[in-house]
Design an enzyme around this catalytic site. Structure first.
Site, PDB file in Angstrom:
ATOM      1  N   GLU A   1       0.829  -1.208   0.000  1.00  0.00           N
ATOM      2  CA  GLU A   1       0.000   0.000   0.000  1.00  0.00           C
ATOM      3  C   GLU A   1       0.863   1.258   0.000  1.00  0.00           C
ATOM      4  O   GLU A   1       0.509   2.256  -0.642  1.00  0.00           O
ATOM      5  CB  GLU A   1      -0.936  -0.027   1.208  1.00  0.00           C
ATOM      6  CG  GLU A   1      -1.972  -1.140   1.129  1.00  0.00           C
ATOM      7  CD  GLU A   1      -2.811  -1.254   2.379  1.00  0.00           C
ATOM      8  OE1 GLU A   1      -3.960  -0.782   2.353  1.00  0.00           O
ATOM      9  OE2 GLU A   1      -2.311  -1.805   3.391  1.00  0.00           O
TER      10      GLU A   1
ATOM     11  N   GLU B   1      -3.954  -9.865   3.437  1.00  0.00           N
ATOM     12  CA  GLU B   1      -4.838  -9.675   4.589  1.00  0.00           C
ATOM     13  C   GLU B   1      -6.024 -10.645   4.599  1.00  0.00           C
ATOM     14  O   GLU B   1      -6.442 -11.116   5.670  1.00  0.00           O
ATOM     15  CB  GLU B   1      -5.358  -8.232   4.627  1.00  0.00           C
ATOM     16  CG  GLU B   1      -4.333  -7.203   5.072  1.00  0.00           C
ATOM     17  CD  GLU B   1      -3.449  -6.714   3.951  1.00  0.00           C
ATOM     18  OE1 GLU B   1      -2.654  -5.783   4.181  1.00  0.00           O
ATOM     19  OE2 GLU B   1      -3.530  -7.267   2.827  1.00  0.00           O
TER      20      GLU B   1
END
Length: 258
Positions: A114, A134
């Site tokens: 990210e 995730e």
């Protein structure tokens, strides 16, 4: 500034190194706060700097993501506070008036992925791997990935990465539009990054800032806040904590049936 972040200048180019090689340059609170401050300092004070490079120390990772040891055991409010720190650092990069290059060699996973997405230019070695794992541990990307990834590669590729939690190699990352140039051999990565950084830094700082402002696509505050809230709930949930614990214990998670 501490040893978790190293800063070096070469003319008009500043290199920021995430300096936790023993932890695969995982992002903890100190790293996130220091990174945000350094990017802010360049924007507001270091007028001679015209390009930033962010890289990871060691030969294994750009960053393997958020430090799971720090988020293990957090309740929803504590997790939300941690995620908002990540947002501050990564949004500072995205909105920087000074162009930012991500120099990726090795893993760029989770929060590290990210962070890379927020950089304006991404240059990676051919041994690099990318992913948002995730979903495999009962959580969701929380540092803006749910917003920036679909914008970068489109809906189909983005949802495949997010829902499967799969890693992709550098060639696939180039094919779907994650990289600014084709992957380069590891030995050639520093030269490729330096040449690009110096070329960018040869431009007008004001002109570069205006170009970035004109081209910038806004990441809306409400969308990021919604992501942060959901990510915090995911981390604090029974499944989220089971996923984080199982990862640390190197076993498969046992999720609830709900």
């Amino acid at each position: 500034m501490g040893s978790l972040i190293a800063v070096d200048d070469d003319g008009r180019v500043r290199t920021i190194t995430l300096n936790r090689p023993d932890r695969l340059n995982a992002l903890n609170t100190s790293v996130l706060d220091t990174l945000a401050e350094e990017v802010r300092r360049v924007a507001e004070e270091s007028r001679g700097i015209r390009c930033l490079v962010i890289r990871g120390a060691g030969d294994r990772a750009f960053s393997a993501g958020a430090d799971l040891e720090e988020i293990r055991g957090l309740d929803a409010d504590q997790a939300h506070a941690f995620i908002r720190r990540g947002h501050r650092a990564i949004t500072a990069i995205e909105r920087s008036p000074v162009p930012v290059i991500a120099e990726v060699d090795g893993f760029a996973l989770g929060g590290g992925f990210e962070l890379m997405l927020a950089c304006h230019v991404v240059i990676a070695s051919d041994r690099s791997q990318f992913g948002l794992p995730e979903a495999r541990i009962g959580c969701i990307p929380g540092f803006g990935g749910t917003q920036r990834l679909p914008r970068t590669v489109g809906k189909a590729a983005a949802f495949h990465l997010m829902l499967t939690g799969s890693r992709i190699d550098a060639e696939r990352a180039w094919q779907i539009g994650l990289l600014s140039v084709p992957p380069v051999p590891t030995a050639e990565l520093p030269r490729e990054v330096a040449e690009t950084a110096f070329l960018i830094a040869s431009g007008s700082r004001t002109g570069l800032a205006n170009l970035l402002e004109a081209a910038r696509q806004s990441t809306s505050g409400p969308a990021l806040e919604h992501e942060a809230a959901l990510a915090a709930l995911s981390i604090a949930s029974v499944d989220g904590q089971e996923g984080i614990t199982s990862f640390a214990e190197r076993r498969e998670p046992v999720f609830t049936e709900e």
